[in-house]
Scaffold this active site. Structure first.
Site, short mmCIF file in Angstrom:
data_model
loop_
_atom_site.label_atom_id
_atom_site.label_comp_id
_atom_site.label_asym_id
_atom_site.label_seq_id
_atom_site.Cartn_x
_atom_site.Cartn_y
_atom_site.Cartn_z
CD1 TRP A 511 29.32 71.17 74.19
CD2 TRP A 511 27.44 71.02 75.36
NE1 TRP A 511 29.18 69.87 74.56
CE2 TRP A 511 28.03 69.74 75.29
CE3 TRP A 511 26.24 71.17 76.07
CZ2 TRP A 511 27.47 68.62 75.88
CZ3 TRP A 511 25.69 70.06 76.66
CH2 TRP A 511 26.28 68.80 76.55
CG HIS A 512 26.58 78.30 76.74
ND1 HIS A 512 25.61 78.65 77.64
CD2 HIS A 512 25.96 77.59 75.77
CE1 HIS A 512 24.44 78.18 77.23
NE2 HIS A 512 24.63 77.52 76.10
CE1 TYR A 513 34.10 76.22 71.88
CE2 TYR A 513 32.63 74.68 72.99
CZ TYR A 513 33.29 75.10 71.85
OH TYR A 513 33.14 74.41 70.68
CG HIS A 514 32.59 83.02 76.23
ND1 HIS A 514 31.88 82.14 77.03
CD2 HIS A 514 32.97 84.03 77.04
CE1 HIS A 514 31.82 82.61 78.26
NE2 HIS A 514 32.48 83.77 78.30
#
Length: 573
Positions: A511-514
């Protein structure tokens, strides 16, 4: 002993590192449902997205300006599925239209989630709080003094030192034993070696989120509208050398349309803080993006900007479940090993969160839940209620001891691999199509392999020995992982194959999408959108790499940091 009964337990524990604000609602006199919004209004700043960056940004700007903050979800207060650690993961399994979590599935096949609530992902994540590395700050071109002051501003309200139980202590000591040195103790700072990081859960197990930072706001300068979905940024083009943002169109939960405009003033602006999916999506819906793609959706092109939606990344996670002969505490991420080869080692544990707090309720598995389902690469035709029901039935048949243990995960820094985002529809409530291209770059894959090898050494260390089943070999743990129902990818890995195959077969999100609105490609170093006026993007979509081991601290800091800079510029002019 058969390994079969452990497999679903492993799949569930992997979900534990995911998404759950102090319980009682603060007296926010400025917070309203968008149904009460006037059809027409005027402000100095309009912030789109009340998430991890939007809340601290709006709170700061309100000290010297009239600010409208538009959030498409509700608030987190009073919802125990968000506020209580004991209910961790429940929000992710809620797939209703009013859920604070909105599921999306990347074209890679990995199930992910985006926030739909005031406070953003800080209402849903595992709570780990850690700053970016000093080198990251230097490369971003940020003012170090203001960065440190902004971190402290955040930490005064939402960051805490976690209690250290036996499982987390064993992982900490195992990391040190295998050479992830030095031990840096408890610190918010990003330092190579092993450390205990911060958490946004207090000692009573209450979550504190970016929404709490609105306590810093001037109530006379801020208006927060909930359940307000922005459909479009409005631009003036006639008589202008460049398109100039001057308003937004948003709808409330009844579908009624409202317009908000900027007041006259050279420093008045619209700021998009809608996240790595929402910000590039809204730019495109407003006519700023790749011309051919916009035209294919019958969107009038305001500015042909082919870089909008490019550079999408998600830090891949791989993990190993370790069934324990002893009961272990319930813990989220507290310890991290920051290796010199670019992999971060973390851990979570516990089994008591797998049962319902209500005797009359069915067993709830938190992040174990097949309803959340890290069935990471389920082909669309196989994502059926029957498949989920079968998984739930299997889990209900498990003995509770099957859920006793924890997992150790590795995730890679960066990452280097990137993908892209495109619109699927013109409805801002619909998810865009996202591709992350996990492990496309061979260095990402190499870091995963080194991370998995480090996990193996930790599990076999003397420090971790009391939580290791003597009868289970490292290879058996890997095989158990490979054949757990964490995804429906074809299974390739066996003991004769390299760990590269294991990494690809068992990849998941953390859940660290960027990316999607990156600095130098879509925005400048002041986060102003290139090619247009009076419009900025301030959130994780501007990142080229994920900061630190976990991004939320830096995203909150960035909201405060840019608010301070913008107000300083406003006063100077």
């Amino acid at each position: 002993m058969s390994l079969g009964w452990w497999r679903l337990a492993f799949a569930g524990l992997l979900f534990f590192h995911g998404f759950s604000a102090s319980g009682s609602a603060p007296n926010y006199s400025f917070m309203h449902n968008a149904t009460s919004a006037p059809s027409l209004s005027y402000y100095d700043y309009i912030v789109v997205g009340g998430g991890t960056a939007g809340c601290p940004l709006a709170a700061t700007l309100s000290r010297n300006a009239a600010v409208l903050l538009l959030e498409r979800g509700g608030h987190p207060y009073g919802d125990p599925n968000i506020t209580k650690l004991a209910n961790f993961g429940a929000s992710l399994s809620d797939l209703s239209p009013w859920s604070p979590s909105q599921r999306f599935i990347s074209t890679d096949g990995v199930i992910n989630a985006r926030a739909r609530v005031l406070g953003g992902g800080s209402c849903l994540n595992a709570g780990f709080y850690t700053r970016a590395a000093p080198e990251y700050v230097r490369q971003a071109g940020w003012d170090g003094r203001i960065v440190n002051e902004s971190y402290q501003w955040v930490e005064n309200l939402v960051a805490f030192e976690p209690p250290m139980g036996e499982w987390q202590s064993a992982v900490r000591d195992g990391l040190i034993e295998v050479g992830v040195m030095p031990f840096n103790g408890f610190t918010f700072d990003h330092i190579n070696g092993t450390k205990v990081g911060g958490t946004i859960f207090d000692q009573q197990g209450n979550r504190h989120t970016a929404a709490d930072l609105l306590n810093y706001a001037d109530p006379g300068g801020l208006t927060v509208m909930l359940h307000a979905t922005v459909h479009k940024i409005l631009f003036r083009t006639k008589g202008k050398s460049r398109p100039t943002a001057h308003g937004v169109i948003f709808r409330d939960e009844t579908g009624a349309t409202h317009r908000a405009y900027l007041r006259n003033g050279s420093k008045n602006e619209i700021i998009i803080s809608a996240g790595a999916l929402g910000s590039p999506q809204l730019l495109m819906l407003s006519g700023v993006g790749p011309a051919a793609h916009l035209q294919s959706h019958n969107i009038r092109v305001v500015l042909d900007q082919p870089m909008v939606g490019q550079g999408m990344s998600d830090n891949p996670m791989n993990a190993v479940f370790v069934p324990s002969p002893l009961p272990v505490e319930v813990s989220l991420i507290q310890v991290v090993g920051i290796t010199d080869f670019g992999s971060y080692i973390e851990a979570a544990s516990g089994e008591s969160f797998t049962t319902s707090s209500l005797a009359s309720s069915p067993r709830f598995y938190g992040m174990f839940s097949p309803k959340i389902g890290q069935l990471s690469t389920v082909p669309p035709k196989q994502r059926t209620p029957e498949a989920i029901a079968k998984a739930i039935e299997y889990m209900n048949s498990l003995d509770q001891i099957a859920l006793q243990g924890g997992f150790i995960l590795e995730k890679i820094m960066g990452p280097i691999s990137t993908g892209h985002l495109e619109l699927q529809t013109r409805d801002p409530n619909d998810n865009p199509s996202v591709t992350f291209n996990y492990f496309k770059d061979p260095l990402d894959l190499q870091r995963c392999v080194q991370g998995i090898e480090t996990i193996g050494r930790i599990i076999e260390s003397e420090s971790f020995s009391r939580f290791r089943q003597d009868y289970m070999t490292w290879q058996q743990l890997l095989n158990m992982t490979e054949f757990s129902p964490i995804n429906l990818l074809p299974k390739h890995y066996n003991s004769s194959m390299p760990l590269e195959v294991f990494c690809r077969d068992t990849v998941m999100t953390i859940w660290h999408y960027h990316g999607g609105c990156q600095v130098g490609r879509v925005v400048d170093h002041d986060y102003k959108v290139l090619g247009v006026d009076a419009l900025r993007v301030i959130d994780g979509s501007t990142f080229n790499y994920s900061p630190g081991t976990n991004p939320q601290a830096t995203v909150m800091m960035l909201g405060r940091y840019m608010g301070v800079k913008m107000l300083s510029d406003r006063r100077a002019n």
